[in-house]
Design a protein around this motif. Sequence first.
Motif, mmCIF file in Angstrom:
data_model
loop_
_atom_site.group_PDB
_atom_site.id
_atom_site.type_symbol
_atom_site.label_atom_id
_atom_site.label_comp_id
_atom_site.label_asym_id
_atom_site.label_seq_id
_atom_site.Cartn_x
_atom_site.Cartn_y
_atom_site.Cartn_z
ATOM 1 N N ASN A 79 35.399 -71.237 82.652
ATOM 2 C CA ASN A 79 34.020 -70.882 82.306
ATOM 3 C C ASN A 79 33.513 -69.733 83.166
ATOM 4 O O ASN A 79 32.583 -69.035 82.782
ATOM 5 N N GLU A 80 34.127 -69.557 84.332
ATOM 6 C CA GLU A 80 33.753 -68.501 85.265
ATOM 7 C C GLU A 80 34.798 -67.381 85.293
ATOM 8 O O GLU A 80 34.933 -66.677 86.302
ATOM 9 N N ILE A 81 35.533 -67.202 84.191
ATOM 10 C CA ILE A 81 36.598 -66.196 84.160
ATOM 11 C C ILE A 81 36.058 -64.850 84.633
ATOM 12 O O ILE A 81 34.934 -64.465 84.315
ATOM 13 N N TRP A 82 36.843 -64.189 85.425
ATOM 14 C CA TRP A 82 36.419 -62.920 86.012
ATOM 15 C C TRP A 82 36.256 -61.869 84.928
ATOM 16 O O TRP A 82 37.126 -61.704 84.059
ATOM 17 N N PRO A 83 35.174 -61.111 84.952
ATOM 18 C CA PRO A 83 34.936 -60.082 83.929
ATOM 19 C C PRO A 83 36.081 -59.071 83.817
ATOM 20 O O PRO A 83 36.448 -58.661 82.717
ATOM 21 N N GLU A 84 36.665 -58.690 84.945
ATOM 22 C CA GLU A 84 37.753 -57.712 84.900
ATOM 23 C C GLU A 84 39.022 -58.285 84.254
ATOM 24 O O GLU A 84 39.785 -57.555 83.621
ATOM 25 N N LEU A 85 39.232 -59.591 84.388
ATOM 26 C CA LEU A 85 40.367 -60.224 83.721
ATOM 27 C C LEU A 85 40.108 -60.316 82.215
ATOM 28 O O LEU A 85 40.989 -60.021 81.401
ATOM 29 N N LYS A 86 38.910 -60.703 81.863
ATOM 30 C CA LYS A 86 38.526 -60.762 80.456
ATOM 31 C C LYS A 86 38.691 -59.393 79.795
ATOM 32 O O LYS A 86 39.219 -59.283 78.687
ATOM 33 N N GLN A 87 38.272 -58.333 80.482
ATOM 34 C CA GLN A 87 38.396 -56.983 79.933
ATOM 35 C C GLN A 87 39.859 -56.572 79.798
ATOM 36 O O GLN A 87 40.251 -55.956 78.800
ATOM 37 N N LEU A 88 40.686 -56.918 80.774
ATOM 38 C CA LEU A 88 42.120 -56.608 80.699
ATOM 39 C C LEU A 88 42.748 -57.270 79.476
ATOM 40 O O LEU A 88 43.533 -56.644 78.757
ATOM 41 N N LEU A 89 42.407 -58.519 79.233
ATOM 42 C CA LEU A 89 42.947 -59.221 78.065
ATOM 43 C C LEU A 89 42.560 -58.495 76.778
ATOM 44 O O LEU A 89 43.410 -58.241 75.911
ATOM 45 N N TRP A 120 44.648 -64.069 89.610
ATOM 46 C CA TRP A 120 44.243 -65.223 88.793
ATOM 47 C C TRP A 120 45.273 -66.339 88.913
ATOM 48 O O TRP A 120 44.917 -67.499 89.072
ATOM 49 N N TRP A 121 46.546 -65.977 88.824
ATOM 50 C CA TRP A 121 47.597 -66.990 88.959
ATOM 51 C C TRP A 121 47.492 -67.700 90.306
ATOM 52 O O TRP A 121 47.604 -68.926 90.371
ATOM 53 N N ALA A 122 47.279 -66.962 91.368
ATOM 54 C CA ALA A 122 47.137 -67.578 92.692
ATOM 55 C C ALA A 122 45.907 -68.484 92.733
ATOM 56 O O ALA A 122 45.940 -69.561 93.337
ATOM 57 N N HIS A 123 44.833 -68.061 92.070
ATOM 58 C CA HIS A 123 43.590 -68.835 91.994
ATOM 59 C C HIS A 123 43.806 -70.164 91.255
ATOM 60 O O HIS A 123 43.174 -71.166 91.584
ATOM 61 N N MET A 124 44.710 -70.176 90.291
ATOM 62 C CA MET A 124 44.941 -71.364 89.465
ATOM 63 C C MET A 124 46.111 -72.228 89.948
ATOM 64 O O MET A 124 46.295 -73.354 89.488
ATOM 65 N N ALA A 125 46.896 -71.733 90.889
ATOM 66 C CA ALA A 125 48.153 -72.388 91.272
ATOM 67 C C ALA A 125 47.988 -73.799 91.823
ATOM 68 O O ALA A 125 48.898 -74.616 91.700
ATOM 69 N N ASP A 126 46.848 -74.107 92.397
ATOM 70 C CA ASP A 126 46.675 -75.437 92.987
ATOM 71 C C ASP A 126 46.338 -76.513 91.968
ATOM 72 O O ASP A 126 46.344 -77.706 92.303
ATOM 73 N N ILE A 127 46.074 -76.144 90.717
ATOM 74 C CA ILE A 127 45.673 -77.167 89.742
ATOM 75 C C ILE A 127 46.614 -77.275 88.537
ATOM 76 O O ILE A 127 46.361 -78.066 87.634
ATOM 77 N N MET A 128 47.698 -76.484 88.531
ATOM 78 C CA MET A 128 48.630 -76.569 87.412
ATOM 79 C C MET A 128 50.049 -76.288 87.884
ATOM 80 O O MET A 128 50.248 -75.787 88.986
ATOM 81 N N GLN A 129 51.014 -76.625 87.053
ATOM 82 C CA GLN A 129 52.405 -76.361 87.404
ATOM 83 C C GLN A 129 52.665 -74.866 87.338
ATOM 84 O O GLN A 129 52.301 -74.204 86.365
ATOM 85 N N THR A 130 53.276 -74.337 88.414
ATOM 86 C CA THR A 130 53.528 -72.907 88.496
ATOM 87 C C THR A 130 54.964 -72.622 88.931
ATOM 88 O O THR A 130 55.639 -73.471 89.518
ATOM 89 N N ASN A 131 55.373 -71.394 88.674
ATOM 90 C CA ASN A 131 56.648 -70.874 89.139
ATOM 91 C C ASN A 131 56.469 -70.363 90.568
ATOM 92 O O ASN A 131 55.332 -70.265 91.059
ATOM 93 N N PRO A 132 57.566 -70.001 91.261
ATOM 94 C CA PRO A 132 57.442 -69.496 92.634
ATOM 95 C C PRO A 132 56.514 -68.287 92.786
ATOM 96 O O PRO A 132 55.914 -68.106 93.845
#
Length: 104
Positions: free
Chosen positions: A23-33, A76-88
Motif C-alpha cells: 500500500n506504501e509502494i515507492w513512487p519511483e518503483l511504481k513509475q519504473l514498472l 525493494w527486494w531487500a525491503h521485502m526479504a524479511d517477510i517472504m522467501q527469497t534467493n541469496p
Amino acid sequence: MNRLAFKMHLNEGQKAEYIKRHNEIWPELKQLLKDSGVSEYSIFLDADTNTLFAFQKVSGEGGSQDLGQTEIVQKWWAHMADIMQTNPDNSPVSTALEEVFYLK
C-alpha cells in the motif's frame, strides 16, 4: 499485450505487513514498472498455504521479475526479504506459471 503469472511464498504471519508495504509502494518503483511496460499488476494471497499469486499485463517480453538489475528493485527486494522467501540476492523465490486457459 502479454499476460504473465507467477507465484511466490509469504512467511507465516506476515500478511498485514505485506499489504502495508505494498500500500506504501515507492513512487519511483511504481513509475519504473509502468515505464517498463507493466500496465496491470495484481497479487493474490492463498492464506491456507501463504502462496502469493501474481498476475501482470505487460507490453514486451519481460515483467517485473526482469528488473532485478535496477537499484530501486534491489532496494525493494531487500525491503521485502524479511517477510517472504527469497534467493541469496534477496529476489523473491518465484515460479513462473503456464497459462492453460484464457477467456476473452
